[in-house]
Design a protein around this motif. Sequence first.
Motif, PDB file in Angstrom:
ATOM      1  N   ASP A  70       0.833  -1.215   0.000  1.00 46.17           N
ATOM      2  CA  ASP A  70       0.000   0.000   0.000  1.00 46.17           C
ATOM      3  C   ASP A  70       0.861   1.255   0.000  1.00 46.17           C
ATOM      4  N   ARG A  71       1.917   1.256   0.814  1.00 40.72           N
ATOM      5  CA  ARG A  71       2.802   2.415   0.881  1.00 40.72           C
ATOM      6  C   ARG A  71       3.487   2.650  -0.455  1.00 40.72           C
ATOM      7  N   LEU A  72       3.880   1.565  -1.107  1.00 34.27           N
ATOM      8  CA  LEU A  72       4.525   1.670  -2.413  1.00 34.27           C
ATOM      9  C   LEU A  72       3.552   2.224  -3.452  1.00 34.27           C
ATOM     10  N   ARG A  73       2.309   1.731  -3.443  1.00 35.11           N
ATOM     11  CA  ARG A  73       1.302   2.241  -4.385  1.00 35.11           C
ATOM     12  C   ARG A  73       0.979   3.706  -4.126  1.00 35.11           C
ATOM     13  N   THR A  74       0.911   4.101  -2.874  1.00 35.30           N
ATOM     14  CA  THR A  74       0.644   5.498  -2.530  1.00 35.30           C
ATOM     15  C   THR A  74       1.766   6.394  -3.032  1.00 35.30           C
ATOM     16  N   ALA A  75       3.002   5.962  -2.815  1.00 35.58           N
ATOM     17  CA  ALA A  75       4.146   6.740  -3.284  1.00 35.58           C
ATOM     18  C   ALA A  75       4.119   6.870  -4.796  1.00 35.58           C
ATOM     19  N   GLN A  76       3.779   5.800  -5.481  1.00 37.26           N
ATOM     20  CA  GLN A  76       3.717   5.829  -6.939  1.00 37.26           C
ATOM     21  C   GLN A  76       2.628   6.771  -7.428  1.00 37.26           C
ATOM     22  N   ALA A  77       1.517   6.827  -6.709  1.00 35.74           N
ATOM     23  CA  ALA A  77       0.426   7.713  -7.108  1.00 35.74           C
ATOM     24  C   ALA A  77       0.803   9.177  -6.896  1.00 35.74           C
ATOM     25  N   GLU A  78       1.547   9.434  -5.818  1.00 33.98           N
ATOM     26  CA  GLU A  78       1.927  10.807  -5.500  1.00 33.98           C
ATOM     27  C   GLU A  78       3.065  11.305  -6.388  1.00 33.98           C
ATOM     28  N   LEU A  79       4.013  10.467  -6.647  1.00 37.24           N
ATOM     29  CA  LEU A  79       5.167  10.848  -7.455  1.00 37.24           C
ATOM     30  C   LEU A  79       5.618   9.616  -8.222  1.00 37.24           C
ATOM     31  N   PRO A  80       5.104   9.441  -9.426  1.00 38.99           N
ATOM     32  CA  PRO A  80       5.403   8.219 -10.162  1.00 38.99           C
ATOM     33  C   PRO A  80       6.894   8.073 -10.471  1.00 38.99           C
ATOM     34  N   GLY A  81       7.303   6.848 -10.605  1.00 38.21           N
ATOM     35  CA  GLY A  81       8.662   6.595 -11.031  1.00 38.21           C
ATOM     36  C   GLY A  81       9.448   5.725 -10.084  1.00 38.21           C
ATOM     37  N   LEU A  82      10.557   5.278 -10.586  1.00 33.83           N
ATOM     38  CA  LEU A  82      11.437   4.376  -9.877  1.00 33.83           C
ATOM     39  C   LEU A  82      11.969   5.010  -8.594  1.00 33.83           C
ATOM     40  N   ARG A  83      12.391   6.239  -8.656  1.00 33.37           N
ATOM     41  CA  ARG A  83      12.939   6.909  -7.470  1.00 33.37           C
ATOM     42  C   ARG A  83      11.924   6.941  -6.340  1.00 33.37           C
ATOM     43  N   ALA A  84      10.697   7.294  -6.641  1.00 36.87           N
ATOM     44  CA  ALA A  84       9.652   7.359  -5.615  1.00 36.87           C
ATOM     45  C   ALA A  84       9.427   6.001  -4.968  1.00 36.87           C
ATOM     46  N   ALA A  85       9.452   4.957  -5.777  1.00 38.43           N
ATOM     47  CA  ALA A  85       9.250   3.606  -5.242  1.00 38.43           C
ATOM     48  C   ALA A  85      10.382   3.224  -4.306  1.00 38.43           C
ATOM     49  N   LEU A  86      11.608   3.515  -4.693  1.00 38.60           N
ATOM     50  CA  LEU A  86      12.754   3.160  -3.853  1.00 38.60           C
ATOM     51  C   LEU A  86      12.726   3.921  -2.535  1.00 38.60           C
ATOM     52  N   ILE A  87      12.405   5.190  -2.597  1.00 42.41           N
ATOM     53  CA  ILE A  87      12.353   6.000  -1.382  1.00 42.41           C
ATOM     54  C   ILE A  87      11.202   5.546  -0.484  1.00 42.41           C
ATOM     55  N   ALA A  88      10.107   5.113  -1.094  1.00 42.05           N
ATOM     56  CA  ALA A  88       8.967   4.618  -0.305  1.00 42.05           C
ATOM     57  C   ALA A  88       9.322   3.360   0.475  1.00 42.05           C
ATOM     58  N   LEU A  89      10.329   2.636   0.035  1.00 40.22           N
ATOM     59  CA  LEU A  89      10.745   1.414   0.719  1.00 40.22           C
ATOM     60  C   LEU A  89      11.685   1.678   1.895  1.00 40.22           C
ATOM     61  N   LEU A  90      12.134   2.901   2.043  1.00 46.32           N
ATOM     62  CA  LEU A  90      13.056   3.247   3.127  1.00 46.32           C
ATOM     63  C   LEU A  90      12.292   3.622   4.395  1.00 46.32           C
ATOM     64  N   PRO A  91      12.843   3.325   5.570  1.00 43.97           N
ATOM     65  CA  PRO A  91      12.189   3.675   6.840  1.00 43.97           C
ATOM     66  C   PRO A  91      12.441   5.138   7.218  1.00 43.97           C
ATOM     67  N   LEU A  92      11.723   6.039   6.565  1.00 45.19           N
ATOM     68  CA  LEU A  92      11.989   7.466   6.738  1.00 45.19           C
ATOM     69  C   LEU A  92      11.010   8.176   7.669  1.00 45.19           C
ATOM     70  N   ASP A  93       9.930   7.518   8.051  1.00 44.22           N
ATOM     71  CA  ASP A  93       8.979   8.113   8.988  1.00 44.22           C
ATOM     72  C   ASP A  93       8.613   7.063  10.031  1.00 44.22           C
ATOM     73  N   ASP A  94       7.810   7.455  10.998  1.00 41.86           N
ATOM     74  CA  ASP A  94       7.490   6.533  12.094  1.00 41.86           C
ATOM     75  C   ASP A  94       6.824   5.248  11.604  1.00 41.86           C
ATOM     76  N   GLU A  95       5.876   5.382  10.678  1.00 47.25           N
ATOM     77  CA  GLU A  95       5.156   4.196  10.198  1.00 47.25           C
ATOM     78  C   GLU A  95       6.075   3.240   9.446  1.00 47.25           C
ATOM     79  N   SER A  96       6.859   3.771   8.523  1.00 45.31           N
ATOM     80  CA  SER A  96       7.748   2.895   7.752  1.00 45.31           C
ATOM     81  C   SER A  96       8.885   2.353   8.621  1.00 45.31           C
ATOM     82  N   ARG A  97       9.293   3.116   9.624  1.00 40.51           N
ATOM     83  CA  ARG A  97      10.305   2.623  10.569  1.00 40.51           C
ATOM     84  C   ARG A  97       9.752   1.426  11.346  1.00 40.51           C
ATOM     85  N   THR A  98       8.523   1.546  11.824  1.00 36.31           N
ATOM     86  CA  THR A  98       7.895   0.441  12.542  1.00 36.31           C
ATOM     87  C   THR A  98       7.785  -0.780  11.652  1.00 36.31           C
ATOM     88  N   GLU A  99       7.353  -0.594  10.413  1.00 40.35           N
ATOM     89  CA  GLU A  99       7.224  -1.718   9.486  1.00 40.35           C
ATOM     90  C   GLU A  99       8.576  -2.384   9.238  1.00 40.35           C
TER      91      GLU A  99
END
Length: 191
Positions: A70-99
Amino acid sequence: MPKRVDHEQRRQLIADAVRRIAADRGLEAVSLGEVAAEAGISKGLVQHYFPSRDDMLRYATRTLRDRVGDRLRTAQAELPGLRAALIALLPLDDESRTEALVANAFVVRALKDPEIAERFRLGHAQLRDAISAMVTAAQAHGDLHADLDPTREADLLLALVAGLGDAVLLGHRTPAEVISLVDHHLSRLMP
């Protein structure tokens, strides 16, 4: 009139409690009683939905994979492209850090639980296919070198993001530093 119960919502409530405990104290702290207390429900209700700890952990791994997707799809919708997908996979906020913390806790469990290991393999394969497709699309638009092997690049990009994610979790790198490193690596793939 009897109260209508959303069983999937209850399972999600329990899975959320499992993830919070695993992120905070590790999987060894996950027990039916601890999960019940964390979720604010009875131990009997937890056992109604998950007869064993293993059932509960396996369900939590499935929901974790869904959340990352879901996080990956949201990132793609907000800013399409490979870079957005890779950054969405990083633990950069509380939710992604927990995951990320929960996923790391489950990696050890996956070494001993074939069902969880299979979920990790399937999730990784799906993620690799998605990243590979993004590399192919970027090549078609002339944004990346045409001679790159999309599957091989997807494997390398996922390894890069996994390592950088661990560096953020351990405090070796800041979010800004890992984003800069992703950008630097992607610039090396451009014509």
